[in-house]
Motif scaffolding. Structure first.
Motif, mmCIF file in Angstrom:
data_model
loop_
_atom_site.group_PDB
_atom_site.id
_atom_site.type_symbol
_atom_site.label_atom_id
_atom_site.label_comp_id
_atom_site.label_asym_id
_atom_site.label_seq_id
_atom_site.Cartn_x
_atom_site.Cartn_y
_atom_site.Cartn_z
ATOM 1 N N ASP A 162 -12.841 32.375 9.877
ATOM 2 C CA ASP A 162 -12.912 31.019 9.252
ATOM 3 C C ASP A 162 -11.984 30.985 8.010
ATOM 4 O O ASP A 162 -11.387 30.076 7.858
ATOM 5 N N LYS A 163 -11.679 32.109 7.437
ATOM 6 C CA LYS A 163 -10.481 32.336 6.522
ATOM 7 C C LYS A 163 -9.203 31.764 7.216
ATOM 8 O O LYS A 163 -8.346 31.033 6.466
ATOM 9 N N VAL A 164 -9.042 32.435 8.333
ATOM 10 C CA VAL A 164 -7.561 32.127 8.959
ATOM 11 C C VAL A 164 -7.719 30.655 9.401
ATOM 12 O O VAL A 164 -6.440 30.077 8.992
ATOM 13 N N VAL A 165 -8.824 30.108 9.892
ATOM 14 C CA VAL A 165 -8.864 28.373 10.198
ATOM 15 C C VAL A 165 -8.504 27.946 9.146
ATOM 16 O O VAL A 165 -7.671 26.986 9.099
ATOM 17 N N GLU A 166 -8.922 28.267 7.955
ATOM 18 C CA GLU A 166 -8.664 27.589 6.571
ATOM 19 C C GLU A 166 -7.181 27.656 6.219
ATOM 20 O O GLU A 166 -6.769 26.617 6.029
ATOM 21 N N ILE A 167 -6.504 28.757 6.404
ATOM 22 C CA ILE A 167 -5.237 28.852 6.296
ATOM 23 C C ILE A 167 -4.255 27.852 7.074
ATOM 24 O O ILE A 167 -3.515 27.253 6.690
ATOM 25 N N LEU A 168 -4.884 27.986 8.496
ATOM 26 C CA LEU A 168 -4.087 27.194 9.378
ATOM 27 C C LEU A 168 -4.311 25.858 9.330
ATOM 28 O O LEU A 168 -3.351 25.145 9.433
ATOM 29 N N GLU A 169 -5.478 25.335 8.697
ATOM 30 C CA GLU A 169 -5.787 23.815 8.462
ATOM 31 C C GLU A 169 -4.935 23.514 7.329
ATOM 32 O O GLU A 169 -4.364 22.227 7.337
ATOM 33 N N ILE A 184 -2.062 20.554 7.487
ATOM 34 C CA ILE A 184 -1.987 19.358 6.539
ATOM 35 C C ILE A 184 -0.569 19.106 6.096
ATOM 36 O O ILE A 184 -0.205 18.220 5.878
ATOM 37 N N THR A 185 -0.121 19.996 5.504
ATOM 38 C CA THR A 185 1.298 20.302 4.803
ATOM 39 C C THR A 185 2.385 19.825 5.788
ATOM 40 O O THR A 185 3.221 18.962 5.584
ATOM 41 N N ILE A 186 2.270 20.262 7.199
ATOM 42 C CA ILE A 186 3.077 19.813 8.119
ATOM 43 C C ILE A 186 2.992 18.424 8.576
ATOM 44 O O ILE A 186 4.025 17.595 8.387
ATOM 45 N N LYS A 187 1.779 17.901 8.351
ATOM 46 C CA LYS A 187 1.524 16.413 8.772
ATOM 47 C C LYS A 187 2.076 15.614 7.629
ATOM 48 O O LYS A 187 2.758 14.382 7.904
ATOM 49 N N ALA A 188 1.956 16.053 6.523
ATOM 50 C CA ALA A 188 2.456 15.142 5.254
ATOM 51 C C ALA A 188 3.760 15.266 4.953
ATOM 52 O O ALA A 188 4.390 14.288 4.739
ATOM 53 N N GLY A 189 4.511 16.468 5.364
ATOM 54 C CA GLY A 189 5.984 16.586 5.456
ATOM 55 C C GLY A 189 6.324 15.530 6.447
ATOM 56 O O GLY A 189 7.548 14.818 6.157
ATOM 57 N N TRP A 190 5.759 15.441 7.578
ATOM 58 C CA TRP A 190 6.396 14.608 8.600
ATOM 59 C C TRP A 190 6.243 13.258 8.332
ATOM 60 O O TRP A 190 7.133 12.461 8.671
ATOM 61 N N GLU A 191 5.058 12.825 7.853
ATOM 62 C CA GLU A 191 4.948 11.529 7.401
ATOM 63 C C GLU A 191 5.828 11.152 6.241
ATOM 64 O O GLU A 191 6.480 9.938 6.268
#
Length: 178
Positions: free
Chosen positions: A112-119, A123-130
């Motif tokens: 769950d903690k790994v998933v949180e890190i990856l999520e 979000i950061t990648i999507k925001a940067g791409w936006e």
């Protein structure tokens, strides 16, 4: 960091010595060569982990006409540190290939903690791409138009690919497939 995680995870399974781990990495696929892992690098990391108190020598195997083999075990401090190193690996990884050793050792962390890190990473990648994609309509000089089109296409494809596989990875971890 990946080499240290690899060593600690192998010592979680059983006591071991550097040369044996190098052999395990080289058979059947020469992962040691592909990753540029030399015997001296491996010994360096064993020594570094021992100095930090994460592993300790527990036995010396003596064989006639062969060099002595120093066998190591993971310490309680090493057992505590392994999950922290794995989380840190996921946090610092820029691409999935940087996460391979962490993915191979998910059994030592809370998924769950790994998933949180990856999520968060997603979000950061999507925001940067936006943010970057807003520059698509910027006027450029005619002589730089072709390079702009090329770079736009390259980064667009690369980012879409990264987003797709990161979402796929998150889903597979959540479903217990990885």
């Amino acid at each position: 960091m990946s080499i240290r995680i690899f060593i600690l995870s192998k010592l979680m399974e059983d006591n071991n010595y550097p040369y044996k781990l190098k052999k395990q990495l080289s058979e059947p696929i020469p992962l040691d060569e592909l990753g540029g892992l030399t015997e001296s690098k491996l010994y360096y990391h064993f020594d570094s982990l021992a100095k930090k108190g994460l592993i300790e020598p527990v036995e010396i195997i003596k064989e006639e006409h062969r060099p002595d083999k120093q066998v190591f075990a993971i310490t309680s401090k090493g057992r505590e540190e392994l999950p922290k190193l794995i989380y840190k690996l996921f946090e610092k990884a820029d691409v999935i290939t940087d996460m391979v050793v962490g993915l191979a050792n998910l059994k030592y962390v809370e998924t769950d903690k790994v998933v949180e890190i990856l999520e968060k990473k997603l979000i950061t990648i999507k925001a940067g791409w936006e943010k970057i994609s807003q520059f698509d309509h910027v006027q450029t000089y005619k002589d730089s138009e072709k390079i702009r089109e090329f770079l736009n296409s390259y980064f667009s494809t690369k980012t879409e690919h990264t987003i797709y596989w990161l979402e796929e990875l998150i889903m597979r971890i959540k479903q217990g497939e990885i």
